[in-house]
Design a protein around this motif. Structure first.
Motif, mmCIF file in Angstrom:
data_model
loop_
_atom_site.group_PDB
_atom_site.id
_atom_site.type_symbol
_atom_site.label_atom_id
_atom_site.label_comp_id
_atom_site.label_asym_id
_atom_site.label_seq_id
_atom_site.Cartn_x
_atom_site.Cartn_y
_atom_site.Cartn_z
ATOM 1 N N SER A 300 12.588 -62.887 -4.840
ATOM 2 C CA SER A 300 13.908 -62.265 -5.319
ATOM 3 C C SER A 300 13.431 -62.070 -7.131
ATOM 4 C CB SER A 300 15.503 -62.863 -5.181
ATOM 5 O OG SER A 300 15.417 -62.901 -3.449
ATOM 6 N N GLU A 301 13.090 -63.441 -7.676
ATOM 7 C CA GLU A 301 12.601 -63.775 -8.610
ATOM 8 C C GLU A 301 11.975 -63.207 -9.202
ATOM 9 O OE1 GLU A 301 15.469 -67.704 -9.420
ATOM 10 O OE2 GLU A 301 13.163 -68.046 -9.963
ATOM 11 N N TYR A 303 10.561 -59.867 -8.209
ATOM 12 C CA TYR A 303 10.723 -58.198 -8.557
ATOM 13 C C TYR A 303 12.382 -58.393 -9.748
ATOM 14 C CZ TYR A 303 10.617 -53.724 -6.849
ATOM 15 O OH TYR A 303 10.558 -52.280 -6.509
ATOM 16 N N ASP A 304 12.972 -58.838 -9.717
ATOM 17 C CA ASP A 304 13.268 -58.832 -10.841
ATOM 18 C C ASP A 304 12.762 -57.942 -11.626
ATOM 19 O OD1 ASP A 304 15.933 -58.698 -12.638
ATOM 20 O OD2 ASP A 304 15.096 -61.114 -13.503
ATOM 21 N N VAL A 305 11.684 -59.774 -12.103
ATOM 22 C CA VAL A 305 10.909 -59.190 -13.618
ATOM 23 C C VAL A 305 10.257 -58.155 -13.563
ATOM 24 C CG1 VAL A 305 9.303 -60.224 -14.649
ATOM 25 C CG2 VAL A 305 10.805 -61.462 -13.871
ATOM 26 N N ALA A 307 11.060 -54.769 -11.652
ATOM 27 C CA ALA A 307 10.931 -53.853 -11.356
ATOM 28 C C ALA A 307 11.262 -52.153 -11.603
ATOM 29 C CB ALA A 307 13.066 -53.423 -11.278
ATOM 30 N N GLU A 308 11.496 -52.016 -12.583
ATOM 31 C CA GLU A 308 11.363 -51.582 -13.604
ATOM 32 C C GLU A 308 9.439 -51.176 -13.861
ATOM 33 O OE1 GLU A 308 13.387 -53.499 -14.660
ATOM 34 O OE2 GLU A 308 14.818 -52.520 -14.033
ATOM 35 N N GLY A 329 10.487 -56.840 -3.400
ATOM 36 C CA GLY A 329 11.763 -55.902 -3.260
ATOM 37 C C GLY A 329 12.766 -55.596 -2.372
ATOM 38 N N MET A 331 12.917 -58.321 0.076
ATOM 39 C CA MET A 331 13.734 -59.518 -0.122
ATOM 40 C C MET A 331 14.999 -59.403 -0.055
ATOM 41 S SD MET A 331 13.797 -62.699 1.174
ATOM 42 C CE MET A 331 11.808 -63.611 1.235
ATOM 43 N N PRO A 332 15.953 -59.474 1.077
ATOM 44 C CA PRO A 332 17.321 -59.466 1.321
ATOM 45 C C PRO A 332 18.215 -60.304 0.139
ATOM 46 C CG PRO A 332 16.491 -58.976 3.729
ATOM 47 C CD PRO A 332 15.473 -59.831 3.008
ATOM 48 N N GLY A 333 19.501 -60.132 0.064
ATOM 49 C CA GLY A 333 19.869 -60.886 -0.983
ATOM 50 C C GLY A 333 20.418 -61.746 -0.001
ATOM 51 N N TRP A 334 21.155 -61.391 1.004
ATOM 52 C CA TRP A 334 22.372 -62.336 1.932
ATOM 53 C C TRP A 334 20.445 -63.316 1.893
ATOM 54 C CZ3 TRP A 334 19.782 -63.777 7.259
ATOM 55 C CH2 TRP A 334 19.281 -63.010 7.600
ATOM 56 N N LEU A 336 17.736 -64.950 0.138
ATOM 57 C CA LEU A 336 18.743 -65.892 -1.477
ATOM 58 C C LEU A 336 20.124 -66.406 -1.262
ATOM 59 C CD1 LEU A 336 17.225 -66.727 -3.785
ATOM 60 C CD2 LEU A 336 18.489 -64.779 -5.626
ATOM 61 N N VAL A 337 20.680 -66.382 -0.460
ATOM 62 C CA VAL A 337 21.987 -67.068 -0.687
ATOM 63 C C VAL A 337 22.057 -67.879 -0.009
ATOM 64 C CG1 VAL A 337 24.176 -66.906 -0.159
ATOM 65 C CG2 VAL A 337 23.811 -65.169 -1.483
ATOM 66 N N SER B 300 25.178 -59.678 -1.260
ATOM 67 C CA SER B 300 24.074 -60.931 -0.201
ATOM 68 C C SER B 300 25.884 -62.347 0.069
ATOM 69 C CB SER B 300 24.303 -61.289 -1.812
ATOM 70 O OG SER B 300 23.248 -60.438 -2.393
ATOM 71 N N MET B 331 21.068 -55.159 0.557
ATOM 72 C CA MET B 331 21.094 -55.530 -1.281
ATOM 73 C C MET B 331 20.418 -56.176 -0.932
ATOM 74 S SD MET B 331 22.647 -55.460 -3.761
ATOM 75 C CE MET B 331 24.527 -54.560 -3.487
ATOM 76 N N GLY B 333 17.432 -58.865 -2.495
ATOM 77 C CA GLY B 333 17.410 -60.446 -3.541
ATOM 78 C C GLY B 333 17.285 -60.356 -4.942
ATOM 79 N N TRP B 334 16.255 -59.437 -5.683
ATOM 80 C CA TRP B 334 16.290 -58.687 -7.405
ATOM 81 C C TRP B 334 17.560 -58.849 -7.701
ATOM 82 C CZ3 TRP B 334 16.240 -54.962 -9.699
ATOM 83 C CH2 TRP B 334 15.715 -53.329 -9.076
#
Lengths: 441, 441
Positions: A300-301, A303-305, A307-308, A329, A331-334, A336-337, B300, B331, B333-334
């Motif tokens: 998650s972290e 892909y945040d870096v 994504a663009e 990209g 990886m689901p948010g849930w 991560l939660v 999430s 949704m 994770g990123w």
């Protein structure tokens, strides 16, 4: 495979410098002489900058200014860490021609300690992987067998030390990236507790898992470098200090040790490392669950870096990196939660274990270095295997040290180095180094 | 549409109870008489439990034990909040027959304050949506027009108050779920700062956005109930106290107010609410960006709660809930990582605004209540529109009050209520209530 620094300790080098038997400028020349281009450890050598810094270090020492154990010592820096005026290439086509404007915090710390930055070492592309053979600069080669992986992502830092080109290198470790190549190359690598060496100026892989660490030939050199950067060591009493001395299971002269059973491991690697801790009782931890936590956070972290960049210029990545980023990209948010909640639970569980033991011991790597380009070995897919024993300590942010633990026979002949990994409580780092000293004598 | 409690204030009820003109037991009987089943506000009425609690409240008062403004007052509780011994149905087929073993923290607080729990009110399934018409129990109907949505997810709580069945109800608010039905039904709804009323014992929708709040006919009743639960009010000086009194733009007798321009709003709603704050200068905030943050966190966290249910028994959800949960599960994770970083940035930005203004004013809802079953209105898809002006204050955890702001003509005839929303700094809640008092006089 030895270079000038093979067999030399930081303490010995410091003694030579202060006795006038050696100069910082002379050491820079030794580095430049020792570089073996075929190993592909360095991506940038800064002869000019290093000579200027060395001259200054020599002048300071001559005038009585002594910055401590790293004063005048040549150091190599991983190429995802900014050094002002030098390229930071990230091992990626995305950063071709990019020059850093300022020093990363850890580089400032090195300079304040008098160290001489000699150049930048090859990294797995964006530090996203532990093999050491995925980079726009090509594979970094293992000095013990040039057809083998160096390990990564601090590939060049480990190889530069292992081949004696430098006595010390700086790397980063998000899932094992200091310890993996240290184990594969037969040197020591130390990942301090999270945040101890700040990561400002380091290109992020996964901010909450990224650690800055040190690589040197021996654990003692890691200790010297670590304290030169972060301040004097505090001696920490082991659990033995409070015991009656009756000798419980797991008591070694340096503390109470648990053997953490690796989930999947080459039997010979396990046997050799286990033999270093003959009295340690076996304990189990939930490696599989910790791996899920690790992946959810890292992916998650990361892909945040990226994504663009993935959206705009996917073709500039190495294919293997792009494929992993695409996975990341998704990886689901849930998850991560859930991972962040689970991390707290695991932290409590391991804290309980570290109430009973000073040290957790296990192999650093479940296998010796595979051949360059391999993606699968007998034990399974390599990507997961490479971080299987190291990444839990990133999730938990605990200090973890990999020390050389001899060699095992390689398939196809020869011997390959392996590493023992020691983990302890935050604040109890001195126990790691005391233990390492006993192991290697 | 009035029930027994229409036009009665908590203060008036308290006076009657203490003067012996009314008893808690008598009030419970009034509640039971006032329930209009067709509106579908209640899913459980607990006549027996309420009568026992009322008898106890009467005895206490008679013996000189006075628990304050809620002593003997009938209260309805949203059906995602546990009341020991009563079903908690969550508006879902998943919880058919489920009976709570213990009181939620807010229910304990109500009982400690002497309130009499009369029953459980209808909720949007698992509180996941603002329309009030998605539940295994069927749509909750708006007392102003029974073919219209009540709003949700604290649908029954709002309708029970709006129709005068109870003087007070408890709800929860993750993206607007107290304020949306309050505005649609013409009552007041208060979402305190995050965590002020603990959410233990409330079925989670999105833990870091969930708030427990109060619904009553007037803002003043919300104030009375809020302080009865959380402790005495602290008077907070407005920014005017520190000013020279020269009268800056946005100065109202109760403080300095900014009008926050709604991004999409029915023009008549906007005109009516804007007219309440004639001197307030217009400010803009990034509603679109805040919405992305809201969605990433809510989705999430919500899917984390529901993942196993979706996998094992998807058919037990209402179709609309399942579809939204499936979206939530996708949704990435990123985006959550990014949202959490963005939230910090927005918090700073809005803190800056709240350094210059005491209150931010805007409509609670950009539209009056749509028809039951609608999924799209002139301004766009309803799901997004319902939380467009309310959810930023969940993301930021700020106290937000919706107060009745008159009515607007409905399409197809009649009038429908609308609400004005006031937001302030954490700790400055008293300014909200002072402002509301001025608005309604």
């Amino acid at each position: 495979m030895g270079g000038f620094f093979t067999g030399r300790t930081l303490t010995g080098i410091g003694r030579d410098l202060r006795a006038g038997r050696e100069s910082a400028r002379g050491l820079v020349a030794r580095v430049l002489d020792s570089v073996d281009k075929d190993l592909n450890a360095f991506v940038t050598l800064d002869a000019e900058g290093a000579e200027a810094a060395a001259r200054w270090a020599d002048e300071e020492l001559a005038s009585g200014v002594d910055r401590g154990p790293l004063h005048g010592v040549p150091v190599a820096v991983k190429d995802i860490i900014d050094v002002a005026g030098l390229p930071t290439g990230m091992g990626s086509g995305h950063y071709a021609g990019h020059v850093a404007e300022a020093d990363a915090a850890c580089v400032t710390m090195l300079r304040d300690a008098g160290a001489v930055i000699v150049g930048k070492t090859g990294t797995q592309e964006f530090a996203f992987g532990g093999s050491g053979d995925v980079s726009v600069n090509g594979a970094v080669r293992n000095p013990h067998d040039r057809e083998r992986m160096s390990g990564g992502s601090s590939s060049g830092s480990a190889v530069a030390v292992a081949a004696g080109m430098v006595p010390l290198a700086i790397g980063t470790d998000t899932g094992g990236s200091v310890r993996i190549p240290s184990a594969f190359c037969g040197i020591a690598g130390f990942k301090p507790a999270h945040g101890t060496i700040p990561a400002d100026g380091v290109f992020p892989l996964s901010r909450s898992l990224d650690h800055v660490g040190v690589l040197a030939a021996t654990a003692d050199d890691c200790r010297v470098a670590y304290h030169a950067l972060t301040g004097p060591a505090e001696a920490v009493p082991s659990l033995l200090a409070g015991s009656s001395g009756g000798g419980r299971a797991g008591d070694a002269p340096y503390g109470r040790v648990a053997w953490i059973e690796p989930p999947a491991c080459d039997p010979e690697v396990e046997r050799r490392v286990r033999a270093l801790f003959p009295d340690a009782p076996s304990e189990r931890i939930d490696f599989a669950g910790l791996r899920q936590v690790f992946l959810a956070i890292e992916y998650s972290e990361a892909y945040d870096v990226h994504a663009e960049r993935v959206a705009e210029a996917p073709g500039r990545y190495q294919a293997a990196t792009l494929a992993r980023l695409e996975d990341a990209g998704r990886m689901p948010g849930w998850r991560l939660v859930r991972a962040l909640r689970e991390r707290d639970r695991y932290a409590e569980e391991i804290a309980g274990l570290l109430d009973r033991y000073d040290l957790l011991a296990m192999p650093t790597m479940p296998i010796p270095a595979p051949r360059i380009g391999a993606t699968e070995v007998g034990l399974g897919p390599l990507t997961a295997l490479l971080v299987s024993l190291t990444s839990p300590w990133n999730v938990l942010g605990l200090p973890a040290l990999s020390v050389p633990a001899g060699t095992v026979p390689a398939d196809g002949g020869g011997e390959l180095p392996i590493g023992a990994q020691l983990v302890t409580r935050r604040g109890a780092e001195s126990l790691l180094f005391t233990a390492a000293e006993h192991l290697t004598t």
